[in-house]
Write a protein that holds these residues in place. Structure first.
Motif, mmCIF file in Angstrom:
data_model
loop_
_atom_site.group_PDB
_atom_site.id
_atom_site.type_symbol
_atom_site.label_atom_id
_atom_site.label_comp_id
_atom_site.label_asym_id
_atom_site.label_seq_id
_atom_site.Cartn_x
_atom_site.Cartn_y
_atom_site.Cartn_z
ATOM 1 N N ASP A 354 0.852 -1.189 0.000
ATOM 2 C CA ASP A 354 0.000 0.000 0.000
ATOM 3 C C ASP A 354 0.890 1.242 0.000
ATOM 4 O OD1 ASP A 354 -1.709 2.069 0.492
ATOM 5 O OD2 ASP A 354 -2.651 1.168 2.275
ATOM 6 N N ALA A 355 0.755 2.059 -1.045
ATOM 7 C CA ALA A 355 1.644 3.213 -1.200
ATOM 8 C C ALA A 355 1.496 4.211 -0.054
ATOM 9 C CB ALA A 355 1.354 3.920 -2.524
ATOM 10 N N ASP A 370 2.945 6.603 -10.861
ATOM 11 C CA ASP A 370 1.789 6.981 -11.673
ATOM 12 C C ASP A 370 0.549 6.784 -10.808
ATOM 13 O OD1 ASP A 370 -0.012 7.428 -13.698
ATOM 14 O OD2 ASP A 370 0.360 5.538 -14.728
#
Ligand SMILES: C[S@@+](CC[C@H](N)C(=O)[O-])C[C@H]1O[C@@H](n2cnc3c(N)ncnc32)[C@H](O)[C@@H]1O
Length: 774
Positions: A354-355, A370
């Motif tokens: 999870d970013a 992105d």
């Protein structure tokens, strides 16, 4: 899905670099070949893909009978390319009750001169509609449009509400309308034959994914018509094909294991690619595929032409075993092309994280990302379309990636109200907070030596809604996506030091074909902003813009940024100024919003381009001023006189220069087509940048790069200025929504490097021959 795609692009190919294929046939055929990169792997994927086809044919080939071609179309038996179906419901008129075909378009081929279409024919005695294949002009209107449907038998109009009710009640059927086949001399279109209706009805499915579609999700509309499960997006025969091919992936895995002497990693790799070929096939083997009748794209249209799952009334069912669009080997072929080209010298890894909670292991990283944009695309919900098939074949190989029945959704950064009890506000907050947390993590984990890059892809839905005449700047300035992205970055104490447009998608996607499509992504280059960044006022911000933007724009023009991208690209240098300050204060003491800054940058772009007019000759300045007001249309002589005084040239000189026509009190610019054909730039009496620009475009349109090169070779410095003028004219056309003119100026710049190559080429060849102009 995204992780799996990255694995097959960067993780798997390097592991098998330089290896020869394991299948005996290819091994022996290419005994002395040096296999470079992942070519050997690609060859195995091709070989086992072919093996799957042959096996599948043995098991289910009987469901795909050949079609009898009528004598007048060449006769004989032909392989089917596609069966064209119409969904049906029962006409609500109690006196009718016919089975109503729901058809968006009756066209089969719109190729000029050889049009083919379907004519519905009504047998009133039994209230049944059948279809005849017709040629030439006269294709009738479909039976469904934006407002609803109508019954061809009794003429009753039927609202979508009723269509939905019937769908939800499970009463929507389908009727075969035509068969497209591979005739001797090309495609043939024939009417349905009984054997084909029997074959389609005879497909018995088992062991298909039983997962539910989301009740509501971004980009989904099909649930309204009664499609409730993923399997409802396919015909029975398509489900049989997909389960057969999907089962064969596991069989391939076993075979490769044996043939590679127990190389588990390798057999997993080959199986992974072939599972992806199956999932790619779902995009072509669904009952949401249209038949594309336009000659450029004639064939099966895939589901994800847009990032949405939309209702399709008349659909094309592809034949996996044909040699035409959507066939299995074709889908495998696309994949092998990618594998052959994959980077195999540097190993990569792809992991699912999870970013927004990036933790250790990511310190001092070079980050290029992105991120998702607001509610632009419902990635997770949409990717289930593919996931359920991939999971079927690959959960044994990637138990973690395919651990859940459907794609995990909770962590997805997307502003969809559907996940927040319909609350737009909560959805927005979730997205913006998550994005901010992600950017803050990035800033803290990044390596100070390099900038970090963030991609921003243009919001295509906005562009498409614009009747396909969308042009650059006007669209982006209204985009909240942009603002959120920039606000998020600034809030996380990044400053933006550059933006570059980048083409990242195939140009035949719907938004690009035939339109002035934008660069598909913008790269934002970011660096952490220093903690002691100063405050500034609106006035000083504007002054700094005025100082810095002209040179920055000139650099972008010299770098040949397409005019259509110039407005977006100029946000870079503009934002570089804005984000250098901790705040830009408005006169009332509040901090300037990103939106305001974007508007100011855009205005400044216009001013700077207008200032470049100083480089043009006086005639060109006049022509530009006229063009801005009247375009290529006629206008009154008096206005032309006034304009010409303001620009300090006499009207007569423009006529003399051959770019203006004045007649009967009216004036207009000559169109490119009207320019004389015996023009010679070397001996022309009055050479103007205007004429050079227009002639370059005409030459490009009529003769391509070489025609332009012949001119460019002889106009010296006028050439470069002509390119600058193209930017200016493009921007004007964009504001006025003159799409065709805009496109012409855009192409001049886009072709620039090629034209210059052509000039070089020309100089080499004309050194020996007589020059075109002398
Ligand atoms: C704009 S797309 C990137 C598309 C990618 N460049 C490509 O060509 O496939 C954004 C991606 O971010 C993913 N995403 C959304 N929330 C995320 C999160 N919390 N952590 C990591 N990825 C996330 C989405 O699933 C989607 O794949």
């Amino acid at each position: 899905m995204a992780v799996l795609i990255n694995k097959v692009l960067i993780e798997i190919p390097p592991k098998f670099a330089g290896r020869s294929p394991v299948n005996r046939e290819s091994y022996e055929k290419y005994l002395h070949k040096e296999w470079s990169g992942a070519e050997g792997l690609a060859e195995d994927v091709r070989y086992y893909g072919k093996w799957m086809r042959d096996e599948a044919w043995k098991r289910i080939g009987h469901l795909y009978p050949k079609v009898q071609v009528p004598k007048e179309l060449g006769g004989g038996m032909a392989t089917v390319i596609a069966w064209i179906w119409a969904r049906t419901i029962k006409c609500p008129n109690p006196a009718c009750g016919a089975s109503m075909p729901l058809v968006h378009s009756f066209a089969l081929s719109t190729k000029k001169g050889t049009e083919v279409w379907l004519e519905p024919v009504v047998d009133f005695a039994v209230r049944r509609v059948s279809f005849e294949v017709r040629r030439g002009k006269g294709v009738p209107k479909g039976t469904v449009n934006r407002t609803g449907a109508h019954c061809i038998v009794c003429g009753t109009s039927v609202p979508f509400e009723y269509v939905r009710e019937e769908g939800l009640a499970g009463r929507m059927g389908a009727q075969m309308m035509a068969i497209v086949a591979e005739g001797k001399g090309g495609r043939v279109y024939v009417v349905p034959q009984q054997e084909h209706e029997v074959a389609a009805a005879g497909a018995r499915t088992q062991d298909t994914p039983e997962t539910d579609l989301p009740e509501k999700a971004l980009g989904f509309r099909v649930q309204l018509y009664g499609m409730k499960k993923h399997k409802d997006l396919f015909t029975s025969r398509q489900l049989v094909a997909l389960t057969t091919f999907s089962n064969l992936v596991s069989e391939v895995r076993e075979r490769v294991l044996q043939e590679s002497d127990g190389n588990q990693l390798y057999s997993d790799a080959v199986a992974t690619y072939l599972a992806i070929a199956v999932s790619k096939s779902t995009d072509y083997w669904s009952n949401l595929c249209i038949w594309r009748s336009d000659p450029k794209n004639l064939g099966i249209g895939h589901v994800f032409a847009r990032q949405a799952i939309q209702m399709v009334w008349d659909y094309a069912e592809a034949n996996p075993f044909s040699e035409s669009s959507g066939n299995w080997l074709n889908n495998v072929q696309w994949l092998t092309l990618v594998i052959e080209r994959a980077v195999s010298t540097i190993g990569g890894t792809a992991q699912q994280i999870d970013a927004a909670v990036l933790t250790n292991g990511f310190s001092r990283s070079l980050i290029s990302t992105d991120p998702p944009y607001y509610d632009n695309i419902g990635y997770a919900d949409l990717s289930d379309f593919f996931y359920v098939w991939l999971r079927r074949s690959l959960s044994g190989i990637y138990p973690d990636l395919f651990g859940t029945v459907l794609v995990p959704k909770v962590q997805e950064l997307v502003a969809t109200p559907y996940r927040f009890d319909g609350s737009k506000e909560r959805a927005r907050r979730f997205f913006e907070d998550g994005l901010s947390r992600t950017f803050t993590r990035m800033r803290d984990s990044g390596c100070a030596d390099y900038p970090q890059t963030v991609y921003y892809a243009f919001k295509q839905s906005e562009a498409e809604s614009d009747d396909n005449n969308n042009i650059g700047g006007a669209v982006f300035s209204a985009s909240t996506g942009w603002e959120t992205m920039l606000e998020g970055l600034l809030r996380s104490n990044f400053s933006i030091t550059g933006t570059w447009p980048m083409r990242s998608e195939m140009s035949n996607r719907p938004v690009a074909s035939g339109t002035n499509a934008l660069a598909s992504s913008i790269v934002l280059v970011c660096r952490p902003r220093s903690v002691d960044a100063p405050l500034t006022s609106r006035r000083d911000f504007l002054n700094a813009l005025k100082r810095e933007l002209p040179k920055a724009l000139k650099d972008l023009q010299r770098g040949n940024v397409a005019p259509v991208d110039l407005a977006q690209a100029s946000i870079g240098p503009g934002m570089a100024v804005f984000s250098r300050y901790s705040k830009v204060l408005e006169s009332d003491g509040t901090a300037m919003r990103v939106r305001t800054a974007l508007q100011l940058i855009n205005q400044m772009l216009d001013e700077v381009l207008a200032e470049q007019e100083g480089e043009y000759d006086a005639d060109t300045r006049r022509a530009v001023a006229w063009f801005e007001q009247f375009g290529m249309d006629e206008g009154p002589y008096g206005v032309a006189e006034t304009l010409s005084k303001a620009k300090n040239t006499a009207l007569g000189t423009l006529v003399e220069a051959g770019i203006l026509r004045a007649q009967g009190g009216k004036v207009r610019l000559l169109s490119r087509g009207e320019f004389s054909s015996d023009w010679n730039p070397v001996t022309a009496k009055r050479l103007t940048v205007w004429e050079v620009t227009q002639r370059l475009i005409r030459a490009l349109q009529e003769q391509g790069d070489t025609g332009e090169a012949a001119i460019l070779d002889h106009v010296g410095a006028y050439g470069e200025v002509a390119r600058d003028l193209a930017y200016r004219l493009y921007t004007m056309c964009e504001r006025k929504k003159w799409a065709d003119e805009a496109l012409a100026y855009n192409s001049l710049v886009v072709e620039w490097f090629d034209i210059n190559d052509a000039v070089e080429q020309l100089r080499r060849t004309t050194a020996e021959q007589a020059p075109l102009f002398s």
